[in-house]
Structure formats: C-alpha cells, structure tokens
Design a protein around this motif. Structure first.
Motif, PDB file in Angstrom:
ATOM      1  N   LEU A  56       7.471   8.241  35.278  1.00 40.35           N
ATOM      2  CA  LEU A  56       7.506   8.337  36.732  1.00 40.35           C
ATOM      3  C   LEU A  56       6.115   8.442  37.349  1.00 40.35           C
ATOM      4  CD1 LEU A  56      10.588  10.683  37.216  1.00 40.35           C
ATOM      5  CD2 LEU A  56      10.444   8.237  37.712  1.00 40.35           C
ATOM      6  N   LYS A  57       5.149   8.953  36.608  1.00 40.36           N
ATOM      7  CA  LYS A  57       3.789   9.080  37.117  1.00 40.36           C
ATOM      8  C   LYS A  57       3.008   7.771  37.036  1.00 40.36           C
ATOM      9  CE  LYS A  57       3.094  13.986  36.248  1.00 40.36           C
ATOM     10  NZ  LYS A  57       2.285  14.970  35.539  1.00 40.36           N
ATOM     11  N   ARG A  58       3.497   6.824  36.239  1.00 42.81           N
ATOM     12  CA  ARG A  58       2.774   5.563  36.089  1.00 42.81           C
ATOM     13  C   ARG A  58       2.777   4.760  37.387  1.00 42.81           C
ATOM     14  NH1 ARG A  58       5.664   3.258  30.695  1.00 42.81           N
ATOM     15  NH2 ARG A  58       5.071   4.951  29.326  1.00 42.81           N
ATOM     16  N   LYS A  59       1.707   4.038  37.581  1.00 40.97           N
ATOM     17  CA  LYS A  59       1.662   3.108  38.696  1.00 40.97           C
ATOM     18  C   LYS A  59       2.486   1.880  38.328  1.00 40.97           C
ATOM     19  CE  LYS A  59      -2.644   3.799  41.107  1.00 40.97           C
ATOM     20  NZ  LYS A  59      -3.876   3.126  41.528  1.00 40.97           N
ATOM     21  N   PRO A  60       3.148   1.292  39.322  1.00 39.54           N
ATOM     22  CA  PRO A  60       3.895   0.065  39.026  1.00 39.54           C
ATOM     23  C   PRO A  60       2.945  -1.029  38.554  1.00 39.54           C
ATOM     24  CG  PRO A  60       4.403   0.888  41.227  1.00 39.54           C
ATOM     25  CD  PRO A  60       3.276   1.699  40.704  1.00 39.54           C
ATOM     26  N   PHE A  65      -2.246 -11.041  42.591  1.00 42.53           N
ATOM     27  CA  PHE A  65      -1.844 -11.616  43.871  1.00 42.53           C
ATOM     28  C   PHE A  65      -1.511 -13.105  43.775  1.00 42.53           C
ATOM     29  CE2 PHE A  65      -3.160 -13.998  47.663  1.00 42.53           C
ATOM     30  CZ  PHE A  65      -2.143 -13.587  48.518  1.00 42.53           C
ATOM     31  N   LYS A  66      -2.373 -13.891  43.180  1.00 39.10           N
ATOM     32  CA  LYS A  66      -2.141 -15.342  43.146  1.00 39.10           C
ATOM     33  C   LYS A  66      -0.858 -15.699  42.397  1.00 39.10           C
ATOM     34  CE  LYS A  66      -6.785 -17.005  43.889  1.00 39.10           C
ATOM     35  NZ  LYS A  66      -7.849 -17.899  43.473  1.00 39.10           N
ATOM     36  N   GLU A  67      -0.577 -14.994  41.321  1.00 37.03           N
ATOM     37  CA  GLU A  67       0.652 -15.268  40.574  1.00 37.03           C
ATOM     38  C   GLU A  67       1.881 -14.823  41.360  1.00 37.03           C
ATOM     39  OE1 GLU A  67       0.643 -14.155  36.423  1.00 37.03           O
ATOM     40  OE2 GLU A  67      -1.529 -14.427  36.366  1.00 37.03           O
ATOM     41  N   SER A  68       1.788 -13.697  42.054  1.00 37.37           N
ATOM     42  CA  SER A  68       2.897 -13.244  42.898  1.00 37.37           C
ATOM     43  C   SER A  68       3.152 -14.235  44.026  1.00 37.37           C
ATOM     44  CB  SER A  68       2.605 -11.876  43.497  1.00 37.37           C
ATOM     45  OG  SER A  68       2.641 -10.885  42.518  1.00 37.37           O
ATOM     46  N   ARG A  91      18.395  -8.299  45.208  1.00 32.69           N
ATOM     47  CA  ARG A  91      17.593  -9.095  44.279  1.00 32.69           C
ATOM     48  C   ARG A  91      16.178  -8.539  44.275  1.00 32.69           C
ATOM     49  NH1 ARG A  91      19.305 -14.675  47.051  1.00 32.69           N
ATOM     50  NH2 ARG A  91      21.538 -14.357  46.922  1.00 32.69           N
ATOM     51  N   ARG A  92      15.538  -8.662  43.178  1.00 35.72           N
ATOM     52  CA  ARG A  92      14.161  -8.184  43.111  1.00 35.72           C
ATOM     53  C   ARG A  92      13.550  -8.592  41.791  1.00 35.72           C
ATOM     54  NH1 ARG A  92      10.630  -4.449  42.097  1.00 35.72           N
ATOM     55  NH2 ARG A  92       9.197  -3.788  43.656  1.00 35.72           N
ATOM     56  N   PRO A  97       5.791  -6.953  44.092  1.00 36.63           N
ATOM     57  CA  PRO A  97       6.110  -5.804  44.939  1.00 36.63           C
ATOM     58  C   PRO A  97       7.039  -6.183  46.092  1.00 36.63           C
ATOM     59  CG  PRO A  97       3.871  -6.536  45.352  1.00 36.63           C
ATOM     60  CD  PRO A  97       4.386  -7.336  44.192  1.00 36.63           C
ATOM     61  N   SER A  98       7.852  -5.242  46.518  1.00 34.44           N
ATOM     62  CA  SER A  98       8.732  -5.501  47.658  1.00 34.44           C
ATOM     63  C   SER A  98       7.940  -5.527  48.963  1.00 34.44           C
ATOM     64  CB  SER A  98       9.842  -4.454  47.732  1.00 34.44           C
ATOM     65  OG  SER A  98       9.293  -3.170  47.838  1.00 34.44           O
ATOM     66  N   GLN A  99       6.774  -4.920  48.969  1.00 38.63           N
ATOM     67  CA  GLN A  99       5.884  -4.939  50.132  1.00 38.63           C
ATOM     68  C   GLN A  99       4.543  -5.556  49.737  1.00 38.63           C
ATOM     69  OE1 GLN A  99       5.877  -0.724  51.061  1.00 38.63           O
ATOM     70  NE2 GLN A  99       7.291  -1.114  52.767  1.00 38.63           N
ATOM     71  N   PRO A 100       4.512  -6.858  49.536  1.00 39.12           N
ATOM     72  CA  PRO A 100       3.259  -7.481  49.100  1.00 39.12           C
ATOM     73  C   PRO A 100       2.149  -7.350  50.132  1.00 39.12           C
ATOM     74  CG  PRO A 100       4.865  -9.152  49.681  1.00 39.12           C
ATOM     75  CD  PRO A 100       5.575  -7.837  49.714  1.00 39.12           C
ATOM     76  N   ASP A 101       2.511  -7.259  51.406  1.00 36.71           N
ATOM     77  CA  ASP A 101       1.496  -7.107  52.447  1.00 36.71           C
ATOM     78  C   ASP A 101       0.732  -5.795  52.304  1.00 36.71           C
ATOM     79  OD1 ASP A 101       3.945  -5.884  53.073  1.00 36.71           O
ATOM     80  OD2 ASP A 101       3.540  -5.912  55.234  1.00 36.71           O
ATOM     81  N   VAL A 102       1.385  -4.755  51.774  1.00 33.93           N
ATOM     82  CA  VAL A 102       0.736  -3.463  51.574  1.00 33.93           C
ATOM     83  C   VAL A 102      -0.010  -3.440  50.239  1.00 33.93           C
ATOM     84  CG1 VAL A 102       1.129  -0.983  51.276  1.00 33.93           C
ATOM     85  CG2 VAL A 102       2.448  -2.267  52.982  1.00 33.93           C
ATOM     86  N   VAL A 103       0.664  -3.887  49.174  1.00 40.51           N
ATOM     87  CA  VAL A 103       0.085  -3.819  47.828  1.00 40.51           C
ATOM     88  C   VAL A 103      -1.123  -4.737  47.689  1.00 40.51           C
ATOM     89  CG1 VAL A 103       0.554  -4.250  45.382  1.00 40.51           C
ATOM     90  CG2 VAL A 103       2.274  -3.121  46.793  1.00 40.51           C
ATOM     91  N   TYR A 104      -1.030  -5.925  48.260  1.00 39.56           N
ATOM     92  CA  TYR A 104      -2.110  -6.910  48.107  1.00 39.56           C
ATOM     93  C   TYR A 104      -3.016  -6.988  49.337  1.00 39.56           C
ATOM     94  CZ  TYR A 104       0.694  -8.555  44.157  1.00 39.56           C
ATOM     95  OH  TYR A 104       1.402  -8.645  42.988  1.00 39.56           O
ATOM     96  N   ALA A 105      -3.017  -5.949  50.166  1.00 43.45           N
ATOM     97  CA  ALA A 105      -3.838  -5.958  51.386  1.00 43.45           C
ATOM     98  C   ALA A 105      -5.313  -6.196  51.070  1.00 43.45           C
ATOM     99  CB  ALA A 105      -3.665  -4.654  52.142  1.00 43.45           C
ATOM    100  N   ASP A 106      -5.795  -5.656  49.979  1.00 45.05           N
ATOM    101  CA  ASP A 106      -7.208  -5.817  49.612  1.00 45.05           C
ATOM    102  C   ASP A 106      -7.415  -6.892  48.555  1.00 45.05           C
ATOM    103  OD1 ASP A 106      -7.824  -3.720  51.339  1.00 45.05           O
ATOM    104  OD2 ASP A 106      -7.642  -2.209  49.753  1.00 45.05           O
TER     105      ASP A 106
END
Length: 122
Positions: A56-60, A65-68, A91-92, A97-106
């Motif tokens: 549970l402590k692990r990061k997803p 980004f390019k592959e996603s 579906r997933r 990520p379900s929020q790519p705009d947040v995860v891949y913002a940088d």
C-alpha cells in the motif's frame, strides 16, 4: 464378600499413577503442537500484514508518458468525457493513470486533445 465393595480402591475405579504418567506426555505433546500451530499462524498473519502495508505504501507504476499516450490514442477516445465514461464503466488499464493530466503534468501532458488524438505512433 468382595473386597472391592468395602471402600477400598480397585484398579477399575481409578487410574493408577502409571497411567497418569503415560498420559502426560501425550497431553503436553498435543498442547505443544497446538501452541506451535498457533505461533505459526500468528507469525503468518504478521508477515501478511507487513506485506500488505508495504504494498500500500508503494507508488503506482505507470507507463512513461509517451507509451501511455500511444495506448490512449489506440483506444479511439475523442475527449475527456469519453475517457471519464470509459473509467466509469469499470474499465481500466493499471499501467495508465486514471488522471493522466495530473500524473503526467511535468512529463509532457499538454491537453486532452493531444493525449487522446493523433497518430498512434509518434
């Protein structure tokens, strides 16, 4: 007259000391086995709990980004609403990520249009 009926003890009425001595190792062996089994179960539960907490402590772990983006473009969604509908249908892809705009913002996310539309290969 029978000597067994006059208050004296007989071999059939009470177990002898020898019988008690013979039973003690079985009982202690049995209780020792139960105790060991209990200790094993407790140790297993502790290990499982520690493992669950570590997971549970692990990061997803997501694709880069390019592959996603390549994967999302292959799904033929047109906009953020299509993306949200797709997620709400249960579906997933666990690697996107379900929020790519947040995860891949940088990492390169600029707009939903760019993320979802365009050539699959880039």
């Amino acid at each position: 007259m029978d000597n067994n009926n006059n208050g004296g003890s007989s071999d059939d009425d009470e177990p002898s000391k020898e019988d008690d001595d013979a039973r003690e190792p079985e009982q202690s062996s049995e209780s020792q086995s139960q105790s060991e089994l209990f200790n094993i179960r407790v140790a297993k539960a502790r290990l499982q709990h520690a493992h669950d907490r570590a997971v549970l402590k692990r990061k997803p772990r997501y694709l880069p980004f390019k592959e996603s983006r390549r994967w999302a473009r292959a799904m033929w969604m047109q906009n953020e609403i299509d993306w949200e509908d797709w997620l709400n249908d249960g579906r997933r892809n666990p690697y996107v990520p379900s929020q790519p705009d947040v995860v891949y913002a940088d990492s390169g996310f600029s707009t939903w249009h760019d993320f979802l539309n365009g050539p699959v290969k880039d």
